[in-house]
Design a protein around this motif. Structure first.
Motif, mmCIF file in Angstrom:
data_model
loop_
_atom_site.group_PDB
_atom_site.id
_atom_site.type_symbol
_atom_site.label_atom_id
_atom_site.label_comp_id
_atom_site.label_asym_id
_atom_site.label_seq_id
_atom_site.Cartn_x
_atom_site.Cartn_y
_atom_site.Cartn_z
ATOM 1 N N UNK A 255 2.461 20.794 -11.148
ATOM 2 C CA UNK A 255 1.451 19.780 -11.495
ATOM 3 C C UNK A 255 1.591 18.551 -10.615
ATOM 4 N N UNK A 256 0.481 17.838 -10.506
ATOM 5 C CA UNK A 256 0.487 16.562 -9.796
ATOM 6 C C UNK A 256 -0.063 15.496 -10.722
ATOM 7 N N UNK A 257 0.422 14.300 -10.502
ATOM 8 C CA UNK A 257 -0.010 13.133 -11.269
ATOM 9 C C UNK A 257 -0.478 12.087 -10.269
ATOM 10 N N UNK A 258 -1.584 11.465 -10.565
ATOM 11 C CA UNK A 258 -2.107 10.405 -9.692
ATOM 12 C C UNK A 258 -1.422 9.093 -10.090
ATOM 13 N N UNK A 259 -0.781 8.445 -9.110
ATOM 14 C CA UNK A 259 -0.183 7.125 -9.330
ATOM 15 C C UNK A 259 -1.051 6.112 -8.583
ATOM 16 N N UNK A 260 -1.650 5.188 -9.331
ATOM 17 C CA UNK A 260 -2.475 4.135 -8.745
ATOM 18 C C UNK A 260 -1.634 2.877 -8.606
ATOM 19 N N UNK A 261 -1.886 2.122 -7.547
ATOM 20 C CA UNK A 261 -1.134 0.903 -7.267
ATOM 21 C C UNK A 261 -2.063 -0.300 -7.362
ATOM 22 N N UNK A 262 -1.635 -1.304 -8.115
ATOM 23 C CA UNK A 262 -2.387 -2.549 -8.256
ATOM 24 C C UNK A 262 -1.463 -3.728 -7.973
ATOM 25 N N UNK A 263 -2.052 -4.849 -7.576
ATOM 26 C CA UNK A 263 -1.262 -6.052 -7.280
ATOM 27 C C UNK A 263 -2.060 -7.285 -7.650
ATOM 28 N N UNK A 264 -1.335 -8.284 -8.178
ATOM 29 C CA UNK A 264 -1.943 -9.565 -8.529
ATOM 30 C C UNK A 264 -0.954 -10.666 -8.179
ATOM 31 N N UNK A 265 -1.470 -11.748 -7.631
ATOM 32 C CA UNK A 265 -0.659 -12.947 -7.420
ATOM 33 C C UNK A 265 -1.106 -13.957 -8.473
ATOM 34 N N UNK A 266 -0.165 -14.412 -9.277
ATOM 35 C CA UNK A 266 -0.466 -15.418 -10.291
ATOM 36 C C UNK A 266 -1.104 -16.639 -9.633
ATOM 37 N N UNK A 267 -1.934 -17.355 -10.362
ATOM 38 C CA UNK A 267 -2.673 -18.492 -9.786
ATOM 39 C C UNK A 267 -1.764 -19.613 -9.272
ATOM 40 N N UNK A 268 -0.513 -19.663 -9.709
ATOM 41 C CA UNK A 268 0.408 -20.718 -9.261
ATOM 42 C C UNK A 268 1.119 -20.375 -7.954
ATOM 43 N N UNK A 269 0.965 -19.134 -7.468
ATOM 44 C CA UNK A 269 1.660 -18.761 -6.237
ATOM 45 C C UNK A 269 0.619 -18.581 -5.131
ATOM 46 N N UNK A 270 0.773 -19.309 -4.022
ATOM 47 C CA UNK A 270 -0.224 -19.260 -2.953
ATOM 48 C C UNK A 270 -0.017 -18.068 -2.014
ATOM 49 N N UNK A 271 -0.077 -16.885 -2.563
ATOM 50 C CA UNK A 271 0.147 -15.667 -1.795
ATOM 51 C C UNK A 271 -1.056 -14.748 -1.888
ATOM 52 N N UNK A 272 -1.275 -14.007 -0.810
ATOM 53 C CA UNK A 272 -2.141 -12.840 -0.856
ATOM 54 C C UNK A 272 -1.197 -11.662 -1.043
ATOM 55 N N UNK A 273 -1.510 -10.800 -1.985
ATOM 56 C CA UNK A 273 -0.591 -9.724 -2.351
ATOM 57 C C UNK A 273 -1.405 -8.481 -2.673
ATOM 58 N N UNK A 274 -1.074 -7.356 -2.032
ATOM 59 C CA UNK A 274 -1.858 -6.136 -2.233
ATOM 60 C C UNK A 274 -1.020 -4.897 -1.931
ATOM 61 N N UNK A 275 -1.362 -3.762 -2.565
ATOM 62 C CA UNK A 275 -0.705 -2.505 -2.191
ATOM 63 C C UNK A 275 -1.247 -2.031 -0.851
ATOM 64 N N UNK A 276 -0.435 -1.306 -0.096
ATOM 65 C CA UNK A 276 -0.868 -0.799 1.201
ATOM 66 C C UNK A 276 -1.656 0.510 1.077
ATOM 67 N N UNK A 277 -1.663 1.095 -0.107
ATOM 68 C CA UNK A 277 -2.515 2.243 -0.395
ATOM 69 C C UNK A 277 -2.932 2.161 -1.857
ATOM 70 N N UNK A 278 -4.088 2.703 -2.159
ATOM 71 C CA UNK A 278 -4.613 2.607 -3.525
ATOM 72 C C UNK A 278 -3.932 3.550 -4.493
ATOM 73 N N UNK A 279 -3.567 4.749 -4.030
ATOM 74 C CA UNK A 279 -2.952 5.722 -4.932
ATOM 75 C C UNK A 279 -2.216 6.791 -4.147
#
Length: 189
Positions: free
Chosen positions: A73-97
């Motif tokens: 079997x295979x399972x889909x793993x999705x990647x999400x990223x958020x930078x809290x409003x107090x941190x001045x960063x751009x933050x993202x996964x390098x692949x969606x899943x």
């Protein structure tokens, strides 16, 4: 001397005794409440670990894995990223899943960029959903294990190595791994 004058010293002593007893009881309640406030976080973490609530992930040493992979079997793993409003960063996964087989170790990366003109320290907090899957999601390596420091304008690629336990219930076909970066003021990594 009147009857009430004779009872005044006795009443005063009784009142002082009751006040002392009340003060001791209140002091005991304060100490218990203070101690309970320190126990809340470990108790909550234990509850989340036992029940799978809260979406917290586990940590495993890669050497402890038995190397058995469920290729049926295979399972889909999705990647999400958020930078809290107090941190001045751009933050993202390098692949969606990714499509993964339970029992095999996989790697993924996230990228963060400090968009401010000063050094910023951040801490990533992971969550897994559905919450029941968090008991079966473990990391062998993760940028979330320690604070991350980015200089002004710096970009950093941050790796994660993870494994889904083979005991993951068959009904779970998709898992989401989400990180939120929070600013950590006054702390050096």
């Amino acid at each position: 001397m009147t009857q009430s004058d004779d009872n005044a010293p006795v009443q005063s002593q009784e009142l002082a005794r009751v006040n002392r007893r009340t003060a001791w009881k209140l002091g005991g309640v304060f100490v218990l409440m203070f101690g309970f406030s320190f126990a809340l976080i470990p108790l909550y973490d234990l509850l989340c670990e036992v029940t799978g609530l809260g979406g917290n992930t586990g940590v495993v040493n890669a050497a402890e894995l038995d190397g058995q992979v469920d290729t049926s079997r295979t399972v889909k793993v999705q990647f999400l990223a958020t930078a809290n409003s107090r941190i001045p960063w751009e933050f993202a996964p390098d692949q969606d899943d990714q499509r993964v087989n339970p029992g095999q170790v996989y790697a993924a990366t996230y990228t963060a960029t400090n968009t401010s003109s000063s050094e910023v320290v951040g801490q990533a907090i992971p969550k897994v959903s559905p919450p029941q899957a968090s008991k079966y999601f473990s990391k062998t390596e993760c940028f979330c294990f320690r604070n991350q420091t980015l200089k002004p304008g710096e970009t950093k690629v941050m790796p994660i190595r993870f494994v889904l336990d083979r005991a993951l219930p068959d009904r779970i076909k998709s898992v989401t791994l989400s990180y939120t970066f929070f600013r950590v003021d006054g702390v050096k990594s």
